[in-house]
Design a protein around this motif. Structure first.
Motif, PDB file in Angstrom:
ATOM      1  N   UNK A 158       0.874  -1.193  -0.039  1.00 52.56           N
ATOM      2  CA  UNK A 158      -0.080   0.154  -0.021  1.00 52.56           C
ATOM      3  C   UNK A 158       0.887   1.233   0.127  1.00 52.56           C
ATOM      4  N   UNK A 159       0.327   2.262  -0.716  1.00 57.92           N
ATOM      5  CA  UNK A 159       1.023   3.430  -0.701  1.00 57.92           C
ATOM      6  C   UNK A 159       1.147   4.275   0.622  1.00 57.92           C
ATOM      7  N   UNK A 160       0.006   4.323   1.238  1.00 58.22           N
ATOM      8  CA  UNK A 160      -0.141   5.022   2.472  1.00 58.22           C
ATOM      9  C   UNK A 160      -1.254   4.421   3.259  1.00 58.22           C
ATOM     10  N   UNK A 161      -1.406   4.813   4.392  1.00 56.73           N
ATOM     11  CA  UNK A 161      -2.732   4.470   5.103  1.00 56.73           C
ATOM     12  C   UNK A 161      -3.703   5.804   5.120  1.00 56.73           C
ATOM     13  N   UNK A 162      -4.998   5.366   5.026  1.00 58.21           N
ATOM     14  CA  UNK A 162      -5.911   6.231   5.143  1.00 58.21           C
ATOM     15  C   UNK A 162      -5.884   7.065   6.816  1.00 58.21           C
ATOM     16  N   UNK A 163      -6.161   8.486   6.532  1.00 56.76           N
ATOM     17  CA  UNK A 163      -6.032   9.227   7.820  1.00 56.76           C
ATOM     18  C   UNK A 163      -6.614   8.460   9.037  1.00 56.76           C
ATOM     19  N   UNK A 164      -7.708   8.042   8.683  1.00 55.32           N
ATOM     20  CA  UNK A 164      -8.531   7.530   9.762  1.00 55.32           C
ATOM     21  C   UNK A 164      -7.940   6.186  10.453  1.00 55.32           C
ATOM     22  N   UNK A 165      -7.299   5.261   9.598  1.00 56.22           N
ATOM     23  CA  UNK A 165      -6.752   4.259  10.009  1.00 56.22           C
ATOM     24  C   UNK A 165      -5.514   4.601  10.732  1.00 56.22           C
ATOM     25  N   UNK A 166      -4.674   5.472  10.218  1.00 59.39           N
ATOM     26  CA  UNK A 166      -3.251   5.852  10.679  1.00 59.39           C
ATOM     27  C   UNK A 166      -3.595   6.652  12.160  1.00 59.39           C
ATOM     28  N   UNK A 167      -4.754   7.382  12.287  1.00 57.46           N
ATOM     29  CA  UNK A 167      -5.264   7.684  13.518  1.00 57.46           C
ATOM     30  C   UNK A 167      -5.241   6.842  14.452  1.00 57.46           C
ATOM     31  N   UNK A 168      -5.897   5.714  14.326  1.00 57.20           N
ATOM     32  CA  UNK A 168      -6.285   4.673  15.187  1.00 57.20           C
ATOM     33  C   UNK A 168      -5.070   4.031  15.658  1.00 57.20           C
TER      34      UNK A 168
END
Length: 306
Positions: free
Chosen positions: A284-294
């Motif tokens: 994956x290029x990056x994490x969704x902001x919600x996932x990263x926040x979790x």
């Protein structure tokens, strides 16, 4: 008014009535700003709103819920909602009336009109918070709701939304919080420069969630675990972290989460004490902001609560 021990008030059946129209307007930002009210839709959100209402009034604070509208079928299916609404205006309405009031295409039979609570940043900092989640121009209601739910689940003390972020009282955002909006203080519309200065003055470490950060979240968690198990084995374990040393997840912290498209701005990154990357082990290029926040919030919560 509906009372289980008395005959119910007349059923609201006209979806074009003025009262219905005024309630429906709360789906729009202008009406929310003018009235200081917003809508909570569905059994889960209304249940949490009512619980928060009783908690607040029991502590001598202003209540959260102003009135509730529900279909008879909803209250027959979920009688505990009528019990929770005891002492509040609870009006019975047809499915058509609820559909006219609610923002959703298929409402779940109950809507609550709630008061917008507006704590200030100073109110939050006066409580000496250990963990804050900050949304910096996060604009998607679903992402905002996910971050708020993550903050609630991780035991954060509050959530802060900077100016130009989504209105967390938008019906879509309220639904996406699944009731967590009623569990912790939310401060909206804060200018970032003011926020950063206040956090630094309060001695709170600012951690920027940044995919290109020079700090690795996994390594920070390992260091925190090592300090917990053997404090004397880690150099500097008793010192306060600075910009030139690795942050300590157990210290009071505010995590910055950026805009979905642009991420955190250069000014926001510069104002942070550390830039922390969540390692990505797959393709994956990056994490969704919600996932990263979790992931980030739980890392701090684990360090602070062990």
């Amino acid at each position: 008014m509906f009372d289980a021990g008395r005959p119910p008030a007349p059923l609201m059946s006209n979806p074009r009535a003025d009262r219905v129209k005024e309630t429906a307007k709360l789906a729009g930002r202008p009406a929310r700003l003018k009235t200081g009210r917003f809508l909570a839709e569905g059994p889960q959100a209304v249940r949490e709103a009512l619980a928060a209402h009783h908690s607040a009034t029991g502590a001598g604070r202003p209540g959260v819920v102003l009135e509730v509208f529900a279909t008879p079928a909803c209250l027959e299916r979920l009688p505990e909602l009528a019990e929770l609404a005891h002492g509040l205006p609870l009006r019975l309405a047809t499915d058509e009336v609820l559909a006219a009031m609610a923002d959703t295409v298929t409402p779940q039979g109950i809507v609550a009109v709630c008061r917008i609570l507006s704590p200030t940043l100073q109110d939050i900092l006066a409580l000496r918070p250990k963990l804050l989640a900050v949304m910096c121009e996060v604009r998607d209601p679903g992402n905002a709701g996910t971050i708020l739910r993550a903050a609630d689940s991780a035991g954060a003390d509050a959530v802060v939304l900077t100016a130009a972020s989504v209105d967390i009282h938008n019906p879509k955002a309220v639904r996406s919080t699944a009731g967590s909006l009623f569990h912790l203080p939310v401060v909206s519309g804060v200018e970032f420069e003011e926020l950063a200065a206040a956090l630094h003055d309060a001695g709170i470490t600012i951690l920027a969630a940044d995919g290109y950060g020079d700090q690795n979240l996994d390594e920070l968690q390992d260091a925190s675990a090592l300090r917990r198990l053997s404090p004397d084995s880690v150099t500097g374990a008793g010192e306060t972290a600075g910009r030139n040393s690795a942050p300590r997840l157990e210290d009071p912290s505010a995590w910055l989460f950026g805009n979905e498209a642009q991420g955190l701005s250069a000014a926001q990154l510069d104002a942070s004490d550390h830039r922390v990357a969540v390692p990505v082990y797959g393709e994956a290029e990056s994490l969704n902001v919600g996932t990263a926040a979790t992931v980030c919030l739980y890392a701090s919560a684990r360090a602070q609560n062990r």
